[in-house]
Design a protein around this motif. Structure first.
Motif, PDB file in Angstrom:
ATOM      1  N   ALA A  20      40.855  41.123  39.291  1.00 64.86           N
ATOM      2  CA  ALA A  20      40.412  39.325  39.010  1.00 64.86           C
ATOM      3  C   ALA A  20      39.367  38.605  39.437  1.00 64.86           C
ATOM      4  O   ALA A  20      38.736  38.136  38.539  1.00 64.86           O
ATOM      5  CB  ALA A  20      41.310  38.262  39.979  1.00 64.86           C
ATOM      6  N   ASN A  21      38.547  39.552  39.857  1.00 62.23           N
ATOM      7  CA  ASN A  21      37.535  38.856  40.670  1.00 62.23           C
ATOM      8  C   ASN A  21      35.985  40.222  39.117  1.00 62.23           C
ATOM      9  O   ASN A  21      35.340  39.264  39.053  1.00 62.23           O
ATOM     10  CB  ASN A  21      36.866  40.026  41.354  1.00 62.23           C
ATOM     11  N   GLU A  22      36.855  40.768  38.684  1.00 62.85           N
ATOM     12  CA  GLU A  22      35.876  41.205  37.597  1.00 62.85           C
ATOM     13  C   GLU A  22      35.863  40.205  36.807  1.00 62.85           C
ATOM     14  O   GLU A  22      35.036  40.589  36.076  1.00 62.85           O
ATOM     15  CB  GLU A  22      36.342  42.836  37.445  1.00 62.85           C
ATOM     16  N   ARG A  23      36.971  39.922  36.468  1.00 64.01           N
ATOM     17  CA  ARG A  23      37.142  38.809  35.223  1.00 64.01           C
ATOM     18  C   ARG A  23      36.567  37.635  35.184  1.00 64.01           C
ATOM     19  O   ARG A  23      35.903  36.838  34.971  1.00 64.01           O
ATOM     20  CB  ARG A  23      38.552  38.869  34.760  1.00 64.01           C
ATOM     21  N   LEU A  24      37.146  37.181  36.940  1.00 62.78           N
ATOM     22  CA  LEU A  24      35.797  35.801  36.819  1.00 62.78           C
ATOM     23  C   LEU A  24      34.464  36.238  36.778  1.00 62.78           C
ATOM     24  O   LEU A  24      33.962  35.293  36.546  1.00 62.78           O
ATOM     25  CB  LEU A  24      35.995  36.053  38.698  1.00 62.78           C
ATOM     26  N   HIS A  25      34.003  37.298  37.272  1.00 58.62           N
ATOM     27  CA  HIS A  25      32.362  37.046  37.026  1.00 58.62           C
ATOM     28  C   HIS A  25      31.840  37.554  36.057  1.00 58.62           C
ATOM     29  O   HIS A  25      30.605  37.289  35.239  1.00 58.62           O
ATOM     30  CB  HIS A  25      31.966  39.017  38.390  1.00 58.62           C
ATOM     31  N   ALA A  26      33.008  37.678  34.887  1.00 60.03           N
ATOM     32  CA  ALA A  26      32.438  38.117  33.315  1.00 60.03           C
ATOM     33  C   ALA A  26      32.502  36.964  32.977  1.00 60.03           C
ATOM     34  O   ALA A  26      31.954  36.597  31.731  1.00 60.03           O
ATOM     35  CB  ALA A  26      32.981  39.077  32.557  1.00 60.03           C
ATOM     36  N   ALA A  36      30.206  29.305  48.270  1.00 58.62           N
ATOM     37  CA  ALA A  36      30.811  29.964  49.261  1.00 58.62           C
ATOM     38  C   ALA A  36      32.192  30.092  49.979  1.00 58.62           C
ATOM     39  O   ALA A  36      32.642  30.780  50.432  1.00 58.62           O
ATOM     40  CB  ALA A  36      30.866  28.491  50.713  1.00 58.62           C
ATOM     41  N   LYS A  37      32.832  30.322  48.197  1.00 57.75           N
ATOM     42  CA  LYS A  37      33.741  31.463  48.067  1.00 57.75           C
ATOM     43  C   LYS A  37      33.866  32.360  47.117  1.00 57.75           C
ATOM     44  O   LYS A  37      34.438  33.191  47.049  1.00 57.75           O
ATOM     45  CB  LYS A  37      34.891  30.294  47.709  1.00 57.75           C
ATOM     46  N   GLY A  38      31.857  32.806  46.975  1.00 58.44           N
ATOM     47  CA  GLY A  38      32.297  33.635  46.232  1.00 58.44           C
ATOM     48  C   GLY A  38      32.811  35.481  46.937  1.00 58.44           C
ATOM     49  O   GLY A  38      32.671  35.065  48.132  1.00 58.44           O
ATOM     50  N   ASP A  39      33.074  36.222  45.894  1.00 55.57           N
ATOM     51  CA  ASP A  39      33.208  37.598  46.957  1.00 55.57           C
ATOM     52  C   ASP A  39      32.072  38.089  47.878  1.00 55.57           C
ATOM     53  O   ASP A  39      31.859  39.533  48.311  1.00 55.57           O
ATOM     54  CB  ASP A  39      34.010  38.224  45.844  1.00 55.57           C
TER      55      ASP A  39
END
Length: 447
Positions: A20-26, A36-39
């Motif tokens: 899901a983090n990869e999808r978010l960054h894309a 402040a919520k970044g991975d």
């Protein structure tokens, strides 16, 4: 790598969160809609993506449950899906959310707010803190005819707008001409602030600061600022995004008895729903209204600023705080947590390295290395152990939904983390226990 160190965190795997983090960054710059919520704020491959929350607990998309602290960056102070707030919101959703004229809910919310924060005479609602603080700055400039803003250099965040962001390491895109209009003063130092106002005599429109943060204001400090602002003819603005409702139901101004000209509120005001407020003296606030003879100030005018469900949430939150003594509960929970964490750290021999700071209702922690210096590496180690123990804690800011069992479990997990912390200190190197790159500060020049 040390086998023991590897085993310390092997039990927590987040394959769905990683995907899901990869999808978010894309799709989303930075992978989150709030930095402040970044991975990058979490250990590598251990940034959970949340599925849902209830009370003081959240669940990630991998099915792991966590006790959550700092909920919604301090905005969810009553706990997730609080029944009184949800019911108030649900009632409004069935009645329409936004109209071509003001709703009666706007009157009710304003009356409830001003009854709770009686040091203010008028209030205007918006959706986020940045809009409210920028409106305060604009109003101060209009009222004084002065160009400069003086902000407290020791407070981390005031707004996403140019007048503040230009003072941070993330100043790309802000013209130098804008930056030159913002000056800074140190917290707690009246002499330095008076020197600043004298050096820029007749130029400073306002002093803006958080009235308190991780330490209590020095005796007489806020009153001294009040007197300085009056003597130099500038507007005193309290940013109460954090202190509002956590220090007292009437904010820090209600607790310390110093009345600012303007103040801004948000975060806890909506218990997760989008609402903020600019409040203050009638003569100043009315400059953004229709009942004055001077030049009009474009104060706050937002399509969604008065959505009925968000204002209904704010009204329910304010009523709950006053009727149920929520602020006192936050302090009691925070005191229990702070005492437990300090005892656990001391018991493991890291009491000088894991340091709990702040008011009981707004606790943060510092991670210090073997030389007593702040360390992102040791923070990474500590966060990994907390996450493995089911504690999601970028801070130790409590919500009123926590119970004694949650606090006790948190302290147990902290003790386990401190045992690992001690091993790393003895080794003089936390790297084997980090399992990846260190967490990073939000404000930095390079990604």
């Amino acid at each position: 790598m040390d086998t023991e160190a590897t085993e310390d965190t092997a039990e927590l795997l987040l394959p769905r969160s990683r995907a899901a983090n990869e999808r978010l960054h894309a799709l989303v710059p930075g992978g989150a809609h709030t930095y402040a919520k970044g991975d990058d704020q979490y250990p590598e491959n251990l940034a959970p993506v949340i599925s849902h929350g209830h009370g003081a607990h959240v669940w990630d998309v991998d099915g792991n449950r966590y006790i959550e602290y700092g909920s919604g960056l301090r905005s969810v102070s009553l706990g997730h899906a609080h029944p009184r707030v949800v019911e108030a919101v649900r009632r409004q959703l069935d009645r329409g959310g936004n109209f071509v004229r003001p709703s009666i809910v706007e009157v009710e919310a304003a009356e409830t707010f001003l009854a709770t924060v009686p040091t203010a005479e008028m209030v205007k609602f918006a959706k986020n803190g940045s809009d409210a603080t920028t409106a305060a700055v604009r109003l101060a400039r209009a009222a004084t005819g002065r160009p400069r803003v003086a902000l407290c250099a020791d407070h981390p965040f005031f707004s996403t707008d140019d007048w503040f962001i230009g003072t941070t390491p993330m100043s790309a895109g802000i013209p130098d001409a804008t930056n030159e209009l913002t000056v800074t003063f140190p917290y707690g130092d009246l002499a330095a602030t008076e020197e600043l106002l004298s050096r820029h005599r007749g130029e400073v429109a306002c002093l803006i600061l958080e009235p308190a943060t991780h330490s209590e204001p020095p005796p007489g400090y806020l009153q001294g600022l009040r007197e300085l602002a009056d003597r130099h003819g500038c507007v005193l603005v309290f940013d109460e995004m954090i202190t509002g409702f956590r220090w007292s139901e009437a904010g820090a101004q209600g607790l310390y008895g110093v009345v600012p000209d303007l103040s801004t509120f948000g975060k806890a005001l909506g218990n997760g729903f989008a609402v903020s407020a600019l409040a203050g003296r009638r003569d100043l606030m009315e400059r953004g209204g229709l009942r004055h003879s001077g030049d009009r100030v474009f104060l706050l005018s937002t399509t969604h600023g008065a959505e009925t469900h968000s204002l209904a949430a704010a009204t329910a939150v304010l009523s709950t705080y006053v009727e149920e003594g929520v602020t006192a509960r936050l302090h009691a929970l925070g005191e229990r947590l702070a005492a437990g964490v300090r005892e656990a750290a001391a018991g493991m021999g890291v009491g000088d390295h894991l340091v709990v700071r702040g008011r009981a209702s707004n606790l943060v922690f510092a991670t210090l290395d073997e030389h007593g210096r702040p360390s992102q590496e040791y923070r990474t180690l500590f966060l990994r152990r907390l996450l493995a123990g089911g504690v999601l804690a970028p801070s130790f800011v409590v919500s009123s939904a926590l119970d004694d069992a949650d606090i006790d479990h948190t302290v147990d997990v902290v003790a386990q983390a401190c045992a690992v912390y001690r091993k790393a200190l003895d080794a003089g190197d936390p790297t084997p226990w980090m399992a990846g790159r260190p967490v990073k500060p939000v404000f930095r020049r390079q990604a």
